[in-house]
Design an enzyme around this catalytic site. Structure first.
Site, PDB file in Angstrom:
ATOM      1  N   LYS A  83       0.954  -1.224   0.082  1.00  0.00           N
ATOM      2  CA  LYS A  83      -0.140   0.076  -0.127  1.00  0.00           C
ATOM      3  C   LYS A  83       0.921   1.123   0.130  1.00  0.00           C
ATOM      4  CE  LYS A  83      -3.605   2.549   0.755  1.00  0.00           C
ATOM      5  NZ  LYS A  83      -3.040   3.813   1.080  1.00  0.00           N
TER       6      LYS A  83
ATOM      7  N   GLY B 297       4.741   3.855  10.990  1.00  0.00           N
ATOM      8  CA  GLY B 297       4.192   5.169  10.709  1.00  0.00           C
ATOM      9  C   GLY B 297       3.698   5.632  12.272  1.00  0.00           C
ATOM     10  N   SER B 298       2.528   6.374  12.111  1.00  0.00           N
ATOM     11  CA  SER B 298       2.169   6.988  13.442  1.00  0.00           C
ATOM     12  C   SER B 298       1.434   6.009  14.309  1.00  0.00           C
ATOM     13  CB  SER B 298       1.140   8.063  12.985  1.00  0.00           C
ATOM     14  OG  SER B 298      -0.052   7.516  12.705  1.00  0.00           O
TER      15      SER B 298
ATOM     16  N   GLY C 220      -2.526   5.674  13.579  1.00  0.00           N
ATOM     17  CA  GLY C 220      -2.709   5.001  12.418  1.00  0.00           C
ATOM     18  C   GLY C 220      -2.207   3.461  12.917  1.00  0.00           C
ATOM     19  N   GLY C 221      -1.177   3.119  13.081  1.00  0.00           N
ATOM     20  CA  GLY C 221      -0.922   1.874  13.502  1.00  0.00           C
ATOM     21  C   GLY C 221      -1.671   1.128  14.388  1.00  0.00           C
TER      22      GLY C 221
ATOM     23  N   GLU D 266       5.867  -0.447  13.558  1.00  0.00           N
ATOM     24  CA  GLU D 266       6.786   0.351  14.027  1.00  0.00           C
ATOM     25  C   GLU D 266       6.298   1.682  14.516  1.00  0.00           C
ATOM     26  OE1 GLU D 266       9.076   3.344  14.685  1.00  0.00           O
ATOM     27  OE2 GLU D 266      10.128   2.749  12.925  1.00  0.00           O
TER      28      GLU D 266
ATOM     29  N   CYS E 179      12.624   8.062  13.119  1.00  0.00           N
ATOM     30  CA  CYS E 179      11.883   7.448  14.391  1.00  0.00           C
ATOM     31  C   CYS E 179      12.814   7.156  15.543  1.00  0.00           C
ATOM     32  CB  CYS E 179      11.444   6.009  13.882  1.00  0.00           C
ATOM     33  SG  CYS E 179      12.334   4.902  12.749  1.00  0.00           S
TER      34      CYS E 179
ATOM     35  N   GLU F 106       5.925  11.569  21.533  1.00  0.00           N
ATOM     36  CA  GLU F 106       6.664  11.697  20.437  1.00  0.00           C
ATOM     37  C   GLU F 106       6.196  12.942  19.877  1.00  0.00           C
ATOM     38  OE1 GLU F 106       8.604   9.639  16.609  1.00  0.00           O
ATOM     39  OE2 GLU F 106       6.565   9.304  16.847  1.00  0.00           O
TER      40      GLU F 106
END
Length: 501
Positions: free
Chosen positions: A182, A239-240, A243-244, A263, A300, A389
């Protein structure tokens, strides 16, 4: 070599246009139209991947290694065009894109060489003991086997190394698993040209066309369809946290729950021990500023927190870091969304009670400048928001009154990708007291270094307890990442003719 994107999806060996399009938002250069992914695209890609698995999952290690090397060759053959479209879309400098391309092809080749050794298969054999009393033992053999089609979500901050043919894709292909990517809408042209390289390698190596598909764009519904498709057997995501976590929950809620290797984020705290602060405080402060501002802080592993003990040397550390960060100019962030999130995060920190401003800046549109704040350990421990973060070049110095407060800070941490100790030999005893805590908090612990820069190797762990990642037993960087897409199978008394080659 100029690359002119066609804006299509790659599904089962065919470039397909969609009925809807979206326009890219490059940092500079021309914008292009790209097809928007659909649930029908997801189903077609997953079906093709499942069909491909029956051949690709049973290829030899030599065949897959050759395939991986060919992918790397095809990426390098498009080097100049990749740099051109990548810098336009992301605003990253050419040197960064060239280095990231080398990292991407380097890890693909490393995985190819690694699987040829066979160690990753963890082969085990218990010979039969027909005369054992009171019961005989059958012959038992065990080996790791590929699990099936894998979904990979491209990352916003690494358009090459963590995206279309990045670490998750390379690991899955090395394991023998087809991949459905994706693509990230922040760099669709970069994704497209990398997909062209993979497509060329598929044809050159005569692989099943369903072994790799790229679906561009698409809304959250399309992302949800990817992780919920019954033929997808695991997901790789960088990603965030928000969202994750949403995708992770969808994976767990499926009729057949699947692993979600996400992650998600980390503040990557640094603990500057007393003697190191006394002897090298200014040097460490300058290094921290450089690491914090590198790539506009869009890593990250960005070390967002520095913990020092109160006193003259601690104040000198803060002043030196302030001066070094203040000399850093504005940098272009990867997307408008990341820039907006950075400004929101900065306001969240600035508005927290007990936080003092050390360095302030003005950010405009996609430009980002450094910010720096300080607070006491007591205030840090009372405000969980300070441990969240902020993706960008923002640093917080936490001033501890003594070693006990430093220990309390370490214990209060959520899961981290990294924790760093800056120490001299005389700090060993104090560092030893922290180590049991840091081992429980992070996937990688550093001494006298900075966490930005993740080596691709056999020993690297890029992961950690939640929320750093959703699976603390896995890594998304290094050869051990291949193990995420394998599962052990035991064979009891099977004739050799039925065993994997």
């Amino acid at each position: 070599m100029t690359f002119n994107p066609h804006g299509k999806h790659l599904i089962a060996g065919e470039w397909l246009a969609g009925s809807e399009t979206f326009k890219s938002s490059p940092a500079h250069g021309p914008a292009h139209d790209y097809s928007v992914g659909s649930i029908a695209n997801v189903d077609a890609a997953a079906q093709a991947a499942e069909d491909a698995f029956w051949s690709f999952g049973y290829t030899t290690r030599e065949e897959r290694a050759a395939f991986l090397h060919k992918i790397a060759d095809e990426i390098e053959a498009r080097a100049d065009a990749i740099t051109e479209i990548g810098t336009q879309e992301t605003g990253l400098p050419e040197g960064r894109l060239q280095g990231e391309r080398g990292r991407t092809t380097g890890q693909i080749r490393m995985f190819a060489d690694h699987i040829l050794k066979g160690d990753y298969l963890d082969e085990r054999h218990d010979a039969a003991l027909p005369d054992r009393a009171p019961l005989p033992r059958p012959e038992l053999k065990m080996i790791q086997r590929p699990i099936g089609p894998i979904a990979v979500f491209g990352a916003s901050n690494f358009p090459l190394a963590f995206s279309t043919a990045g670490g998750d894709t390379a690991a899955a292909l090395a394991a023998g698993c087809p991949v459905v990517v994706k693509g990230h809408s922040a760099h669709p042209g970069t994704g497209e040209i990398i997909a062209e390289a993979v497509h060329a390698a598929i044809k050159a190596c005569d692989m099943h066309p369903g072994v790799f598909s790229l679906i561009q764009g698409g809304n959250r519904e399309v992302g949800a369809a990817v992780v919920q498709h019954p033929l997808i057997k695991a997901v790789g995501f960088t990603g965030s946290l928000a969202g994750g976590r949403a995708l992770f929950d969808l994976c767990a809620q499926r009729p057949e729950p699947i692993p979600f290797f996400g992650e998600l984020g980390s503040v990557n705290p640094m603990f500057i021990m007393d003697n190191a602060l006394e002897n090298r405080g200014e040097e460490i402060a300058k290094g921290w500023a450089g690491s914090l501002a590198m790539g506009a802080g869009q890593f990250c592993t960005n070390p967002g927190i520095a913990v020092v003990q109160a006193g003259e040397k601690g104040e000198s550390f803060i002043a030196t870091a302030q001066e070094a960060l203040g000399a850093t100019g504005t940098q272009t962030m990867l997307t408008d969304g990341i820039a907006n999130a950075y400004r929101d995060g900065q306001r969240r920190i600035a508005e927290t009670a007990g936080v003092q401003e050390v360095l302030t800046s003005m950010c405009d549109q996609r430009d980002a400048a450094p910010y720096m704040y300080r607070t006491s350990a007591e205030n840090w421990l009372k405000n969980e928001v300070l441990a969240e973060e902020v993706f960008g070049p923002l640093g917080v110095v936490v001033v501890a009154e003594n070693a006990d407060e430093m220990q309390q800070i370490a214990r209060s941490l959520q899961g981290q990708l990294t924790c760093t100790l800056h120490m001299d030999e005389a700090d060993t005893a104090a560092a030893q007291r922290l180590m049991p805590v840091l081992e429980r908090k992070a996937g990688r612990i550093l001494a006298n270094g900075f966490p930005t820069g993740v080596e691709v190797s056999d020993t690297m762990v890029h992961g950690g307890p939640y929320p750093a990642s959703t699976n603390f037993g896995a890594t998304s960087v290094g050869t051990m990442s291949i193990r995420r897409f394998l599962r052990p199978v035991c064979y009891q008394n099977l004739p050799d003719a039925l065993l994997p080659a």
